[in-house]
Design a protein around this motif. Structure first.
Motif, PDB file in Angstrom:
ATOM      1  N   GLN A  59      -2.067   2.481  -4.000  1.00 32.73           N
ATOM      2  CA  GLN A  59      -0.881   3.220  -3.557  1.00 32.73           C
ATOM      3  C   GLN A  59      -0.623   3.000  -2.076  1.00 32.73           C
ATOM      4  O   GLN A  59       0.521   2.937  -1.629  1.00 32.73           O
ATOM      5  CB  GLN A  59      -1.013   4.720  -3.885  1.00 32.73           C
ATOM      6  CG  GLN A  59      -2.119   5.479  -3.165  1.00 32.73           C
ATOM      7  CD  GLN A  59      -1.739   5.928  -1.759  1.00 32.73           C
ATOM      8  OE1 GLN A  59      -0.565   6.115  -1.453  1.00 32.73           O
ATOM      9  NE2 GLN A  59      -2.728   6.081  -0.900  1.00 32.73           N
ATOM     10  N   TRP A  60      -1.683   2.838  -1.277  1.00 30.14           N
ATOM     11  CA  TRP A  60      -1.514   2.532   0.152  1.00 30.14           C
ATOM     12  C   TRP A  60      -0.881   1.150   0.327  1.00 30.14           C
ATOM     13  O   TRP A  60       0.026   0.974   1.147  1.00 30.14           O
ATOM     14  CB  TRP A  60      -2.874   2.592   0.835  1.00 30.14           C
ATOM     15  CG  TRP A  60      -2.915   2.023   2.223  1.00 30.14           C
ATOM     16  CD1 TRP A  60      -2.509   2.629   3.369  1.00 30.14           C
ATOM     17  CD2 TRP A  60      -3.403   0.725   2.607  1.00 30.14           C
ATOM     18  NE1 TRP A  60      -2.707   1.799   4.460  1.00 30.14           N
ATOM     19  CE2 TRP A  60      -3.269   0.618   4.009  1.00 30.14           C
ATOM     20  CE3 TRP A  60      -3.959  -0.335   1.912  1.00 30.14           C
ATOM     21  CZ2 TRP A  60      -3.653  -0.510   4.725  1.00 30.14           C
ATOM     22  CZ3 TRP A  60      -4.344  -1.476   2.615  1.00 30.14           C
ATOM     23  CH2 TRP A  60      -4.190  -1.558   3.997  1.00 30.14           C
ATOM     24  N   SER A  63       2.696   1.352  -0.422  1.00 26.67           N
ATOM     25  CA  SER A  63       3.419   1.992   0.681  1.00 26.67           C
ATOM     26  C   SER A  63       3.731   1.002   1.788  1.00 26.67           C
ATOM     27  O   SER A  63       4.818   1.031   2.376  1.00 26.67           O
ATOM     28  CB  SER A  63       2.592   3.160   1.242  1.00 26.67           C
ATOM     29  OG  SER A  63       2.387   4.153   0.261  1.00 26.67           O
ATOM     30  N   LEU A  67       7.320   0.387  -0.429  1.00 31.84           N
ATOM     31  CA  LEU A  67       7.897   1.734  -0.442  1.00 31.84           C
ATOM     32  C   LEU A  67       9.177   1.817   0.389  1.00 31.84           C
ATOM     33  O   LEU A  67      10.137   2.485  -0.005  1.00 31.84           O
ATOM     34  CB  LEU A  67       6.874   2.755   0.066  1.00 31.84           C
ATOM     35  CG  LEU A  67       7.327   4.212   0.018  1.00 31.84           C
ATOM     36  CD1 LEU A  67       7.707   4.624  -1.401  1.00 31.84           C
ATOM     37  CD2 LEU A  67       6.232   5.138   0.563  1.00 31.84           C
ATOM     38  N   CYS A  71      12.710   3.123  -0.973  1.00 38.18           N
ATOM     39  CA  CYS A  71      13.394   4.275  -0.371  1.00 38.18           C
ATOM     40  C   CYS A  71      14.833   3.915   0.006  1.00 38.18           C
ATOM     41  O   CYS A  71      15.759   4.714  -0.220  1.00 38.18           O
ATOM     42  CB  CYS A  71      12.631   4.746   0.860  1.00 38.18           C
ATOM     43  SG  CYS A  71      11.090   5.607   0.497  1.00 38.18           S
ATOM     44  N   TRP A 182      10.877   0.563  11.232  1.00 43.26           N
ATOM     45  CA  TRP A 182      10.521   1.311  10.022  1.00 43.26           C
ATOM     46  C   TRP A 182      11.006   2.754  10.052  1.00 43.26           C
ATOM     47  O   TRP A 182      11.137   3.390   9.001  1.00 43.26           O
ATOM     48  CB  TRP A 182       9.011   1.271   9.812  1.00 43.26           C
ATOM     49  CG  TRP A 182       8.493  -0.118   9.626  1.00 43.26           C
ATOM     50  CD1 TRP A 182       7.705  -0.839  10.475  1.00 43.26           C
ATOM     51  CD2 TRP A 182       8.769  -0.987   8.523  1.00 43.26           C
ATOM     52  NE1 TRP A 182       7.471  -2.087   9.970  1.00 43.26           N
ATOM     53  CE2 TRP A 182       8.108  -2.205   8.780  1.00 43.26           C
ATOM     54  CE3 TRP A 182       9.509  -0.859   7.350  1.00 43.26           C
ATOM     55  CZ2 TRP A 182       8.173  -3.293   7.901  1.00 43.26           C
ATOM     56  CZ3 TRP A 182       9.579  -1.928   6.475  1.00 43.26           C
ATOM     57  CH2 TRP A 182       8.906  -3.123   6.747  1.00 43.26           C
ATOM     58  N   PHE A 188      11.622   6.956   3.942  1.00 40.64           N
ATOM     59  CA  PHE A 188      10.358   6.319   4.306  1.00 40.64           C
ATOM     60  C   PHE A 188       9.864   6.834   5.645  1.00 40.64           C
ATOM     61  O   PHE A 188       8.656   7.057   5.836  1.00 40.64           O
ATOM     62  CB  PHE A 188      10.541   4.806   4.358  1.00 40.64           C
ATOM     63  CG  PHE A 188       9.278   4.041   4.683  1.00 40.64           C
ATOM     64  CD1 PHE A 188       8.244   3.963   3.772  1.00 40.64           C
ATOM     65  CD2 PHE A 188       9.137   3.399   5.911  1.00 40.64           C
ATOM     66  CE1 PHE A 188       7.079   3.263   4.062  1.00 40.64           C
ATOM     67  CE2 PHE A 188       7.987   2.691   6.213  1.00 40.64           C
ATOM     68  CZ  PHE A 188       6.953   2.624   5.280  1.00 40.64           C
ATOM     69  N   TYR A 191       7.945  10.033   5.377  1.00 41.12           N
ATOM     70  CA  TYR A 191       6.598   9.863   4.819  1.00 41.12           C
ATOM     71  C   TYR A 191       5.623   9.372   5.881  1.00 41.12           C
ATOM     72  O   TYR A 191       4.524   9.922   6.033  1.00 41.12           O
ATOM     73  CB  TYR A 191       6.651   8.884   3.651  1.00 41.12           C
ATOM     74  CG  TYR A 191       5.285   8.510   3.109  1.00 41.12           C
ATOM     75  CD1 TYR A 191       4.501   9.446   2.437  1.00 41.12           C
ATOM     76  CD2 TYR A 191       4.779   7.225   3.284  1.00 41.12           C
ATOM     77  CE1 TYR A 191       3.245   9.118   1.951  1.00 41.12           C
ATOM     78  CE2 TYR A 191       3.529   6.878   2.799  1.00 41.12           C
ATOM     79  CZ  TYR A 191       2.767   7.825   2.129  1.00 41.12           C
ATOM     80  OH  TYR A 191       1.529   7.498   1.659  1.00 41.12           O
ATOM     81  N   ILE A 192       5.989   8.332   6.628  1.00 39.53           N
ATOM     82  CA  ILE A 192       5.031   7.766   7.573  1.00 39.53           C
ATOM     83  C   ILE A 192       4.774   8.695   8.759  1.00 39.53           C
ATOM     84  O   ILE A 192       3.680   8.665   9.344  1.00 39.53           O
ATOM     85  CB  ILE A 192       5.480   6.373   8.062  1.00 39.53           C
ATOM     86  CG1 ILE A 192       6.853   6.423   8.720  1.00 39.53           C
ATOM     87  CG2 ILE A 192       5.486   5.379   6.909  1.00 39.53           C
ATOM     88  CD1 ILE A 192       7.322   5.065   9.251  1.00 39.53           C
TER      89      ILE A 192
END
Length: 371
Positions: A59-60, A63, A67, A71, A182, A188, A191-192
């Motif tokens: 999952q990382w 991302s 991801l 998004c 980013w 996104f 999230y980060i």
């Protein structure tokens, strides 16, 4: 095609793109079978904990690689659907919140302490090593080396609490700097930022290290995207000779400099050969100049087999945090000031590497190469 089932513990990772498939050291290859394609699948009796670790890293990896694109596509689809009002409202929020990534971000402690990051850390495993205590009343710039392909060590140590940063450095808040590009991607960016990621712009760095009460740590992968193009097992070349922007910022704001070396960071992936001057390298350099992001052509193992794929190898990472270099604030540092402090920083980084290299699996005759 030959298919083998081997235990994950004994899998030997391929060493170069020409060695596409390798076998476990305890398997004998018949002379007539040399050169045959080898697929080494994971056995069915792999412990559940190791499977969960693999899922956490998967999952990382998603991302990092996909991801943001998902998004952006989701936002556009939402805008074109009957739910367009949600996209419009979010766009308004984005406009109001535009400066947050350059103003310390919006970290969430529960996200940093999520159980998935402990599984992620244990996959390799990753360890954070403190050499000295750091005064929480000061601000710091951590120079992280090497960049690696996907800065796995920096993410685990400074964007999560999996390796116990807050316990080892009480009173300090780490922020890993990431390309501003980013933080322009809808959803996104939210999230980060939860892990403490912030923009790598000058204003963002200045916001962190000029905090009067101290306690902020700005973590910079000094080699940046270009260094990722040389990240492969055994590489000890760091692009740092002409990287002096963070030195000047440290002088302007009086932030102490701390060299950090992550042993094992370059061992996680192989890369397709891309020597300087090759067609592939020219394309990668051009893409990096245009977009600011690198595109290393990396490969390692798969999820259910060990012969090829994008999953990193299970190689240990030891991230060693060195001693701070005290820096006095100089609002208008001269070139001589910058060069002098930069030379001192490189010396400290060299000393940190030489002191710990044999402890973490390198021969005593290995040395860093600065370019």
């Amino acid at each position: 095609m030959r298919v083998d089932f081997v235990d994950e513990v004994y899998f030997a990772a391929p060493q170069s793109p020409l060695q596409q498939f390798s076998s476990a050291s305890n398997l004998q290859v018949d002379e007539s079978e040399r050169g045959a394609m080898r697929l080494e699948f994971a056995p069915l009796n792999i412990p559940l904990q190791r499977r969960l670790q693999t899922a956490a890293v998967l999952q990382w990896l998603f991302s990092f690689l996909a991801l943001a694109q998902c998004c952006l596509a989701g936002f556009l689809l939402l805008l074109l659907s009957d739910w367009w009002i949600v996209a419009v409202l979010y766009a308004g929020w984005l406009w109001l919140d535009w400066e947050t990534p350059t103003s310390g971000g919006r970290r969430l402690e529960w996200m940093r302490r999520c159980a998935v990051w402990k599984l992620f850390k244990d996959y390799f495993p990753i360890q954070l090593i403190k050499t000295v205590d750091l005064d929480p009343k000061k601000n710091y710039i951590f120079g992280f080396h090497p960049h690696g392909v996907l800065v796995a060590g920096a993410f685990s140590n400074f964007c999560t609490e999996a390796t116990g940063f807050s316990a080892q450095f009480p009173g300090l808040r780490p922020h890993l700097l990431m390309l501003p590009f980013w933080f322009r991607v809808p959803f996104f960016r939210e999230y980060i930022m939860t892990g403490g990621l912030v923009s790598s712009s000058k204003s963002s760095l200045a916001h962190l290290i000029r905090r009067p009460e101290g306690g902020n740590v700005a973590v910079i992968a000094v080699g940046g995207a270009p260094e990722a193009l040389d990240a492969r097992p055994g590489a000890l070349t760091l692009q740092v000779k002409n990287r002096k922007g963070f030195i000047k910022m440290a002088l302007k704001h009086g932030a102490h400099l701390v060299p950090v070396f992550s042993f094992g960071e370059n061992e996680l992936f192989d890369q397709i050969e891309n020597p300087s001057g090759s067609t592939l390298r020219r394309f990668q350099n051009q893409l990096q100049r245009i977009m600011g992001v690198a595109m290393p052509m990396f490969h390692a193992r798969g999820v259910f087999q060990y012969s090829f794929g994008l999953m990193p190898y299970r190689k240990p990472i030891h991230t060693v945090v060195g001693s701070p270099i005290p820096v006095e604030s100089k609002p208008s540092p001269t070139n001589e000031d910058v060069d002098s402090l930069h030379e001192l920083y490189l010396q400290s980084l060299n000393e940190l590497f030489d002191k710990h290299k044999t402890e973490y699996g390198l021969d005593s005759d290995r040395h860093l190469n600065f370019t």
